[in-house]
Design an enzyme around this catalytic site. Structure first.
Site, PDB file in Angstrom:
ATOM      1  N   ASP A   1      -7.490  -1.582   3.770  1.00 61.06           N
ATOM      2  CA  ASP A   1      -7.707  -0.229   4.295  1.00 61.06           C
ATOM      3  C   ASP A   1      -8.808  -0.175   5.346  1.00 61.06           C
ATOM      4  O   ASP A   1      -8.976   0.835   6.030  1.00 61.06           O
ATOM      5  CB  ASP A   1      -8.138   0.689   3.135  1.00 61.06           C
ATOM      6  CG  ASP A   1      -6.978   1.486   2.595  1.00 61.06           C
ATOM      7  OD1 ASP A   1      -5.996   1.655   3.313  1.00 61.06           O
ATOM      8  OD2 ASP A   1      -7.076   1.925   1.438  1.00 61.06           O
TER       9      ASP A   1
HETATM   10  C1  BGC Z   1      -7.427   0.644  -2.058  1.00 67.12           C
HETATM   11  C2  BGC Z   1      -6.247  -0.245  -1.738  1.00 67.12           C
HETATM   12  C3  BGC Z   1      -6.619  -1.214  -0.661  1.00 67.12           C
HETATM   13  C4  BGC Z   1      -7.887  -1.969  -1.004  1.00 67.12           C
HETATM   14  C5  BGC Z   1      -8.351  -2.871   0.102  1.00 67.12           C
HETATM   15  C6  BGC Z   1      -8.635  -0.187  -2.359  1.00 67.12           C
HETATM   16  O1  BGC Z   1      -9.720   0.634  -2.539  1.00 67.12           O
HETATM   17  O2  BGC Z   1      -7.092   1.443  -3.156  1.00 67.12           O
HETATM   18  O3  BGC Z   1      -5.156   0.530  -1.340  1.00 67.12           O
HETATM   19  O4  BGC Z   1      -5.550  -2.105  -0.506  1.00 67.12           O
HETATM   20  O5  BGC Z   1      -8.923  -1.053  -1.297  1.00 67.12           O
HETATM   21  O6  BGC Z   1      -8.832  -2.195   1.202  1.00 67.12           O
END
Ligand code: BGC
Length: 810
Positions: free
Chosen positions: A483
């Site tokens: 993200d």
């Molecule tokens: C989110 C995921 C994401 C991960 C890596 C998490 O906090 O819920 O959707 O893939 O972070 O960024």
């Protein structure tokens, strides 16, 4: 240092001091009503949706830490204490907290009086039960006062913490006998209320926080308790609470129990009132009648134990490593259930207000849950698919109550669509239920446009097929799994959301990770096409997947590992030409899992690079070298100090991808080594470093660049649960559901002699014995089903409901 220990027989973690490094919590509830409870009885309850239907109030990031919960105060002479130590923090003579499957038992002892609090949510009822049992273990008679306390939230948790000009005037309650009814906003649009009751006659009650606590006192020294007398206050606005005052006279050796029920009740809209502004209490009466006696509570607890025993009997292993057994058989599966229920909404680190159900998160959570209750996984897949857009792209989140896509965050996270294939394929591989593919699913919740789920999967695959950049790699959009890799965002101002600022789509920035997913889940989609007779489509999908493999091996290969992405200027990210962030974990895990480079040595080389460059004693860090400065072209990832979160933290979620990848190459020793490093049950002895609960995974452990290397953060709600269970159950122990049946293909450490495993699958209970006297890491030499030797290692259909499977490794 340890702060407790596992009780494997009772499937509990026993905490022996209230002063754990962080609150160590548990979850109560399995269907609609949920509670978070810490080892000092902190936390809160909600019904279905942690933001919109919050029942009790909790203040995050508060001081003293973890302040607010279900508190039972005991006044024994001049000593006032709580069985869970908080909030009075009166030193206890003895303390234990047993976190079990869906229940928590906290026991405190002070001056010869023992107080035990059992807390749980019955399997099918919308309430939390707190049974308080007082036992006089002293030689003298005791005359004690017991005060209960919970603070109501005014339903919408966000509003409750922000909109005080309104909130301070809306609170309303009713009190009848021993029951307190919380009915804020019931006079207008709500048809639900909360109830807090006890099964005994009370001396008094309070419903106004100010009256109970006193204007300038705190939870630790409420005036009503100090004086041993309730105020019988009725809340008008401000802060409604529930508190009962009871007395217990206990001869030496005597015990008395009190059953408190905190429940959620609903009325049909046309039957809300029995008199002007007087609640129709019928649903509350019905609920409370079920929990009036100890026998009723015992029966409900038994039902909860049976519920969990049944669930966990689906997969259980016996190896010589007791830590591995407890992780696989109990705690990992338990955490999978919790992540399935909560997604990323409510934990001690997720406030329950920020994020609803994540599209990609929920699809991945399914992977570790689907064997437990496949029917609920089925329902979830359909809910998720209903929020997809017609072009195959998706909302990034949806609200559990409305089941509608969350417009605030929108879409544009280009990995999301492919996860729908992952979840659906896992469901069908588990159940063999292809009928799910015919289920009509809406687009953007518009049911007039519903098409079969299979068409949704087609559009998921099609979306990535057409959404490509200059290297023919998939465009990344706002972000992919990571993200925080925001290649189209270019944010310069504080406060802008990295995820929603700027254009969601750029015509250039590309993701090698999504390309890996396209190969893995494209193949799984092709398998579904083949199995449903769509031979031509399957061939077409396979051809497209093969093209993508070529693209990855070309533009996505950096010489010794897979490139991570290309930014908006088409510069590589995660390449040796970069100054910082030369290698990332995600594409190495995903591409190798997908089978890219297995034959030509690229996969082995990529994993070797991971070991050389990313490994550490606490796990594999996400990238190296860490970003030391903010890169506007990369976004949030470079906003974290080195070693934290996505900037070179040990992001536990993607360590199991490397585990799975290593097994593709037959590296059982290395796979298990990687598995062990982040596994909490092996970190129990260093809980003062790791800090989060030793019975569940956390999202992130500080990486080697961080001053607090090894410190865990954000426990419970993480895709790590599902992926670890997938890695250990399917890739290491090797029990793999496939479309055509259960495949047994272990990849274990050479030192392991073998194991026995029980697996319930499509109505048959398989008792599997794996013999590794050869001390191999991978490879099945012979396999017998009910004594008959079979070809290959997929168990053919059997007669009856049990089968013995013997596997000999070579
Ligand atoms: C989110 C995921 C994401 C991960 C890596 C998490 O906090 O819920 O959707 O893939 O972070 O960024």
């Amino acid at each position: 240092m340890q702060f407790g220990h596992f009780d494997d027989v009772r499937k509990e973690y026993v905490i022996t001091t209230p002063k754990t490094p962080l609150p160590w919590i548990n979850y109560l509830g399995s269907e609609d009503f949920f509670g978070l409870i810490s080892n000092t009885a902190g936390g809160y309850a909600f019904y279905k949706d942690a933001k919109l239907l919050r029942i009790t109030r909790y203040r995050y990031n508060n001081t003293p830490l973890d302040n607010g919960g279900r508190y039972y105060y005991i006044k024994d002479g001049e000593t006032i204490w709580n069985p869970g130590w908080q909030p009075t923090q009166t030193e206890l003579d003895e303390y234990t907290c047993r976190h079990g499957l869906g229940y928590t038992v906290i026991t405190g002892k002070k001056n010869g009086l023992k107080a035990q609090m059992e807390a749980f949510v019955p399997v099918h009822d919308a309430c939390e039960i707190h049974r308080i049992t007082l036992t006089n273990e002293s030689e003298a008679e005791k005359d004690v006062d017991l005060f209960s306390f919970i603070e109501f939230c005014l339903w919408n948790a966000q509003d409750d913490q922000t909109n005080f000009q309104r909130n301070f005037s809306t609170g309303e309650v009713e009190v009848i006998g021993s029951t307190i009814y919380h009915k804020t906003e019931y006079r207008e649009r709500r048809n639900h209320f909360a109830v807090y009751s006890v099964n005994k006659e009370i001396e008094g009650f309070d419903t106004s926080r100010d009256a109970f606590i006193g204007q300038y006192n705190g939870f630790h020294d409420p005036e009503a308790v100090l004086e041993g007398k309730s105020r019988n206050s009725v809340a008008h606005g401000w802060a409604p609470i529930g508190s009962h005052h009871l007395k217990a006279q206990l001869a030496p050796g005597a015990s008395e129990s009190f059953v408190f029920v905190l429940g959620y009740c609903e009325n049909p809209r046309d039957q809300k009132f029995v008199a002007p502004n007087v609640i129709n209490k019928k649903p509350a009466d019905e609920l409370l009648a079920k929990y009036q006696t100890d026998a009723q509570v015992d029966a409900a607890l038994d039902a909860l134990h049976t519920y969990w025993e049944n669930l966990l009997s689906t997969y259980s292993v016996k190896t010589a490593d007791e830590k591995l057994n407890r992780l696989v058989n109990v705690w990992n599966q338990y955490q999978c259930m919790v992540t399935f229920n909560m997604s990323r909404s409510a934990s001690y680190y997720e406030s329950g207000m920020g994020r609803g159900m994540g599209f990609r998160d929920s699809c991945q959570d399914l992977l570790g849950f689907v064997h437990l209750i496949p029917e609920r996984a089925r329902e979830r897949i359909i809910d998720i698919a209903n929020t997809q857009f017609e072009d195959g792209s998706t909302y990034h989140q949806y609200q559990p109550l409305t089941k509608k896509g969350n417009a605030d965050i929108g879409g544009g996270f280009n990995d999301d669509p492919l996860w729908l294939i992952a979840g659906t394929s896992a469901y069908i591989r588990e159940t063999g239920d292809f009928s799910i593919l015919d289920e009509p699913c809406a687009f953007d919740s518009d049911f007039s446009k519903a098409v079969p789920l299979m068409e949704h999967l087609r559009r998921s695959f099609g979306f990535t097929t057409k959404t490509r950049g200059p290297h023919n790699l998939p465009l990344i959009g706002r972000a992919d799994w990571n993200d925080c890799l925001n290649l189209n965002c270019f944010s310069e101002e504080p406060g802008e959301s990295f995820q929603t600022f700027g254009p969601s789509e750029g015509p250039v920035a590309e993701s090698v990770f999504i390309a890996g997913m396209y190969v893995k889940y494209g193949n799984e989609y092709a398998d579904l096409c083949e199995a449903t007779g769509l031979t031509e489509e399957a061939a077409d999908v396979r051809a497209k997947v093969a093209e993508m493999v070529d693209v990855i091996e070309d533009a996505g290969w950096d010489g010794e590992w897979f490139v991570r992405a290309y930014d908006a200027f088409s510069n590589p990210v995660g390449s040796k030409v970069c100054e910082e962030g030369q290698i990332f974990i995600e594409p190495q895990g995903m591409c190798v899992m997908a089978g890219v480079g297995l034959e030509n040595g690229k996969a082995a080389q990529a994993l070797k690079s991971v070991e050389e460059r990313l490994d550490s004693k606490f796990g594999i860090v996400l990238l190296q070298p860490a970003y030391t400065k903010y890169h506007v072209e990369l976004g949030e990832i470079s906003s974290y100090p080195p070693g934290y979160k996505e900037n070179a933290g040990i992001f536990c979620h993607n360590n199991p991808w490397i585990v799975c990848a290593e097994t593709q190459l037959g590296h059982g020793d290395r796979a298990f080594e990687v598995f062990r490093k982040t596994c909490p049950v092996y970190l129990e002895e260093i809980s003062e470093v790791h800090r989060t609960e030793p019975y569940v995974y956390c999202q992130m452990v500080a990486g080697k660049d961080a001053p607090t290397f090894g410190e865990g953060k954000n426990s419970w709600l993480t895709g790590t649960a599902a992926w670890t269970f997938t890695a250990i159950s399917q890739y290491i122990l090797g029990i793999q559901p496939t479309l055509s049946g259960l495949k047994v293909d272990p990849c274990i450490p050479a030192s392991m002699d073998g194991f026995t495993l029980n697996r319930k699958y499509r109505g048959v209970e398989y008792k599997i014995t794996v013999d590794n006297s050869a001390h191999a890491q991978k490879g099945v030499a012979e396999m017998y089903v009910n004594g008959n030797k079979i070809e290959g290692n997929v168990i053919p259909p059997v007669e009856g409901t049990t089968a013995e499977v013997k596997v000999i490794m070579e």
